[in-house]
Design a protein around this motif. Structure first.
Motif, mmCIF file in Angstrom:
data_model
loop_
_atom_site.group_PDB
_atom_site.id
_atom_site.type_symbol
_atom_site.label_atom_id
_atom_site.label_comp_id
_atom_site.label_asym_id
_atom_site.label_seq_id
_atom_site.Cartn_x
_atom_site.Cartn_y
_atom_site.Cartn_z
ATOM 1 N N GLY A 174 40.503 35.766 47.671
ATOM 2 C CA GLY A 174 41.561 36.756 47.572
ATOM 3 C C GLY A 174 42.963 36.172 47.560
ATOM 4 O O GLY A 174 43.849 36.683 46.883
ATOM 5 N N ASP A 175 43.145 35.052 48.302
ATOM 6 C CA ASP A 175 44.490 34.476 48.357
ATOM 7 C C ASP A 175 44.897 33.834 47.041
ATOM 8 O O ASP A 175 46.049 33.462 46.858
ATOM 9 N N TYR A 191 37.426 38.994 46.460
ATOM 10 C CA TYR A 191 37.912 38.953 47.846
ATOM 11 C C TYR A 191 36.781 38.627 48.810
ATOM 12 O O TYR A 191 36.950 37.845 49.738
ATOM 13 N N SER A 211 42.309 39.803 38.092
ATOM 14 C CA SER A 211 41.010 40.464 38.149
ATOM 15 C C SER A 211 41.123 41.897 37.642
ATOM 16 O O SER A 211 41.972 42.663 38.092
ATOM 17 N N THR A 226 36.981 42.827 41.574
ATOM 18 C CA THR A 226 38.066 42.428 42.468
ATOM 19 C C THR A 226 37.548 42.333 43.906
ATOM 20 O O THR A 226 37.813 41.362 44.625
ATOM 21 N N GLU A 227 36.786 43.355 44.298
ATOM 22 C CA GLU A 227 36.203 43.330 45.645
ATOM 23 C C GLU A 227 35.352 42.089 45.846
ATOM 24 O O GLU A 227 35.377 41.462 46.911
ATOM 25 N N GLU A 267 44.633 44.532 50.721
ATOM 26 C CA GLU A 267 45.557 43.469 50.300
ATOM 27 C C GLU A 267 45.910 43.560 48.824
ATOM 28 O O GLU A 267 46.891 42.967 48.377
ATOM 29 N N THR A 268 45.085 44.255 48.044
ATOM 30 C CA THR A 268 45.361 44.300 46.607
ATOM 31 C C THR A 268 46.542 45.211 46.282
ATOM 32 O O THR A 268 47.054 45.162 45.172
ATOM 33 N N VAL A 272 44.377 35.452 44.124
ATOM 34 C CA VAL A 272 44.552 36.531 43.148
ATOM 35 C C VAL A 272 46.039 36.818 42.988
ATOM 36 O O VAL A 272 46.753 36.967 43.970
ATOM 37 N N SER A 294 41.401 48.573 41.100
ATOM 38 C CA SER A 294 41.071 47.654 42.192
ATOM 39 C C SER A 294 41.731 48.118 43.472
ATOM 40 O O SER A 294 42.733 47.568 43.913
ATOM 41 N N HIS A 321 40.389 48.281 46.569
ATOM 42 C CA HIS A 321 39.863 47.734 47.812
ATOM 43 C C HIS A 321 39.735 46.233 47.670
ATOM 44 O O HIS A 321 39.377 45.769 46.604
ATOM 45 N N PRO A 322 40.003 45.411 48.648
ATOM 46 C CA PRO A 322 40.569 45.733 49.955
ATOM 47 C C PRO A 322 42.073 46.064 49.874
ATOM 48 O O PRO A 322 42.666 45.959 48.813
#
Lengths: 280, 336
Positions: free
Chosen positions: A47-48, A42, A32, A38-39, A62-63, A50, A57, A59-60
């Motif tokens: 998100g899992d 997610y 992404s 990207t947000e 995890e990125t 990506v 990117s 946020h969040p």
């Protein structure tokens, strides 16, 4: 929306911002490019899946370990290919164009979303991504959340807000119309203090005074680059505005305020609240 | 000092090695054994067992044109630098002096800032090439007097036009938004990331022509080292030589800058390295610079695309970081 879902169901492809059709599958390795999209990925619960994102990117959280691709206008073709993605999500801001072309030639599915600010474009991105990621119901609820938040905003007054894009002292870039900041100010029920040009321009001290903003709006990064509130008000002209005299300054996270991602509704509510509060 | 044949053989081997390394290494792990297979597949054969189409596409569609562009652009920039240093009889001369880079940058900034989004991919290189060559022609025109082209006037006209082009770029920078400014900044740091076979089809003739023509100027440039008058008495048509040197340098640098942005340092330093290794004769310096420049740029690009993979570094940064200390080291050794 229903028409779009229908066309997806019928054709199995959707048309992206370039007018190219992209096949709908259930991608498992997503790259992404762009903070806002990207947000959204997610927020849509993908998100899992990506595998890598660009530097914007943020946020969040995890990125963070996936933030390996550098600046999204200067992407490396082989760098992206080395992650063997089965979907690259980009926006009209991503590039360089040659690299996007190389990715397509190498057979990587690429979707380019309209990066313009504003609610209609955001809703378009939500629809397209939820279709592509095969989570239409998440898309519907995200849109509902968004319109509920926006509907809740009913300010008593419409203060004149000046958004200042700052990267260190010296020059203040002030948002005219058509920018993400101007769109957010309108969503929050306020008035942009500066009209008459599109995009950003360095404003001189005199024209800042002429614009007479009631509130100054900055991003957290922008205010920090000026050395905080005291540094901001030292900038020529600002202390002579109604906002400067009363110390009415609203500060928000960069990506929250300008990203036009899934938190746009929240951002508008927060901004509207902060503007009303600062006016009291 | 190394003798001419030895130096050229060593540098040619270096360029070949850099090219092969560029084909075999990159962000994506591709087995070395897959490289010849990919080439075979590209030439129309069936891909051998164990070579995936994706490997083949990375090697032949992404790396190979990049290596070829690196070799050509490195050679072109370095030969242009050697030609300019010979013409100006000044070791600090580089093609930037006659306005190629600043003209190209002005035109590129114009396309990035004023062009909007709908322009075709070739608009930026075409404008940059036109801007670079255009400003150079203007410099040449302004320095032409009754007695022919005056090198001194050319230097001054170049300085003035560089400043003007810089001011024009400054105006565009002031008008640009954040995204345009970043695109412009990246452009001025250079990248070989835009290499494709179609790009090579355009850029190769523009770079190969000056590379092939340059050796013909070696003997007259050697004579010019003695001075304008001396060269004239040795039978060199000095005026024609000046025009040819400028034309070749503008063509090579214009084409290089158009497709790769600004890659600093190579054109200035590579000819010096060759001179330090094998003496000042242009018969050695010109071909030596072509080979070493190609090898250096290809090697630098390999680093640029692997050091921070999957992201990329701007190549102008790498050429300077690599070449600078190396060059300083050579200078220090020579002084001792």
């Amino acid at each position: 929306m229903i028409a779009l879902l229908l066309s997806v169901a019928l054709a199995g492809t959707i048309e992206d911002a370039r007018g190219q059709s992209v096949a709908v599958s259930a991608p498992q390795r997503i790259v992404s490019l762009g903070g806002g999209v990207t947000e959204l990925v997610y927020a849509l619960g993908a998100g899992d899946r990506v595998v890598a994102v660009d530097a914007s990117s943020t946020h969040p959280a995890e990125t963070e370990p996936l933030r390996t691709l550098g600046y999204h206008r200067q992407v490396s073709a082989e760098g992206v290919l080395s992650l063997s993605p089965d979907l690259v999500i980009a926006t009209t801001d991503a590039g360089p164009p040659v690299v996007l072309e190389q990715l397509e030639r190498a057979g990587v599915p690429l979707v380019v979303l309209d990066a313009s600010p504003g609610l209609p474009a955001l809703e378009g991105r939500i629809d397209m991504l939820s279709a592509l990621l095969d989570v239409p119901e998440r898309g519907v609820s995200l849109r509902e959340e968004l319109s509920e938040s926006v509907a809740r905003i009913a300010p008593d007054t419409a203060p004149r807000v000046m958004f200042i894009y700052a990267r260190g002292g010296g020059t203040l870039n002030v948002s005219g119309s058509g920018t993400a900041a101007a769109e957010m100010i309108a969503l929050a029920g306020a008035t942009n203090a500066v009209e008459g040009y599109e995009g950003y321009r360095p404003l001189t001290a005199e024209s800042v005074v002429m614009a007479a903003p009631d509130v100054l709006l900055l991003t957290e990064g922008g205010l920090a680059s000026l050395g905080g509130q005291a540094g901001l008000l030292e900038q020529p002209g600002l202390s002579q505005t109604p906002a400067g005299r009363a110390g009415r300054i609203v500060v928000m996270d960069d990506l929250l305020l300008l990203g036009f991602g899934p938190r746009t509704g929240l951002a508008a509510v927060v901004l509207s609240g902060a503007l009303q509060e600062s006016g009291e | 000092m190394i003798s001419r044949p030895v130096l050229l053989v060593v540098l040619a081997a270096l360029a070949v090695a850099a090219g092969l390394a560029g084909l075999c290494l990159g962000a994506m792990p591709v087995p070395v054994a897959a490289v010849p297979g990919s080439l075979w597949g590209w030439l129309g054969g069936t891909l051998p067992e164990g070579v995936s189409p994706q490997h083949a596409s990375v090697v032949m569609a992404i790396r190979a044109p990049r290596v070829a562009l690196g070799l050509l652009v490195g050679a072109g920039l370095s030969v242009a630098g050697a030609l300019m240093q010979g013409l100006f009889r000044n070791p600090l001369a580089d093609p930037g002096l006659i306005g190629v880079s600043s003209g190209a940058a002005l035109a590129a900034a114009g396309v990035i800032v004023l062009g909007g989004g709908g322009l075709p991919l070739w608009a930026l290189p075409a404008a940059a090439f036109g801007g670079g060559v255009g400003v150079t022609l203007l410099v040449l025109r302004l320095s032409k007097g009754d007695g022919g082209v005056s090198i001194e006037t050319m230097l001054l006209a170049g300085i003035a036009l560089n400043a003007l082009a810089g001011a024009g770029t400054g105006v565009l920078v002031a008008m640009s938004d954040d995204a345009q400014l970043r695109s412009l900044t990246f452009w001025t740091l250079g990248s070989l990331g835009g290499a494709r076979w179609e790009v090579l089809a355009w850029v190769s003739p523009l770079l190969v022509a000056p590379l092939l023509a340059a050796p013909w100027l070696a003997a007259p440039l050697d004579a010019l080292l003695l001075g304008d008058d001396e060269a004239y008495h040795l039978g060199v048509e000095v005026e024609r030589l000046k025009r040819r040197v400028i034309a070749l340098a503008a063509l090579a640098v214009g084409a290089a800058v158009a497709f790769t942005g600004m890659i600093g340092f190579v054109g200035l330093v590579v000819p010096h390295l060759v001179r330090l290794l094998a003496g000042p004769s242009h018969r050695t310096v010109l071909p030596g610079s072509a080979l070493l420049g190609g090898a250096l740029l290809t090697g630098a690009d390999l680093l640029a695309r692997t050091a921070t993979a999957p992201a990329e570094l701007p190549i102008g940064v790498v050429t300077t970081l690599l070449g600078g200390p190396f060059f300083l080291g050579l200078l220090a050794r020579r002084r001792r």
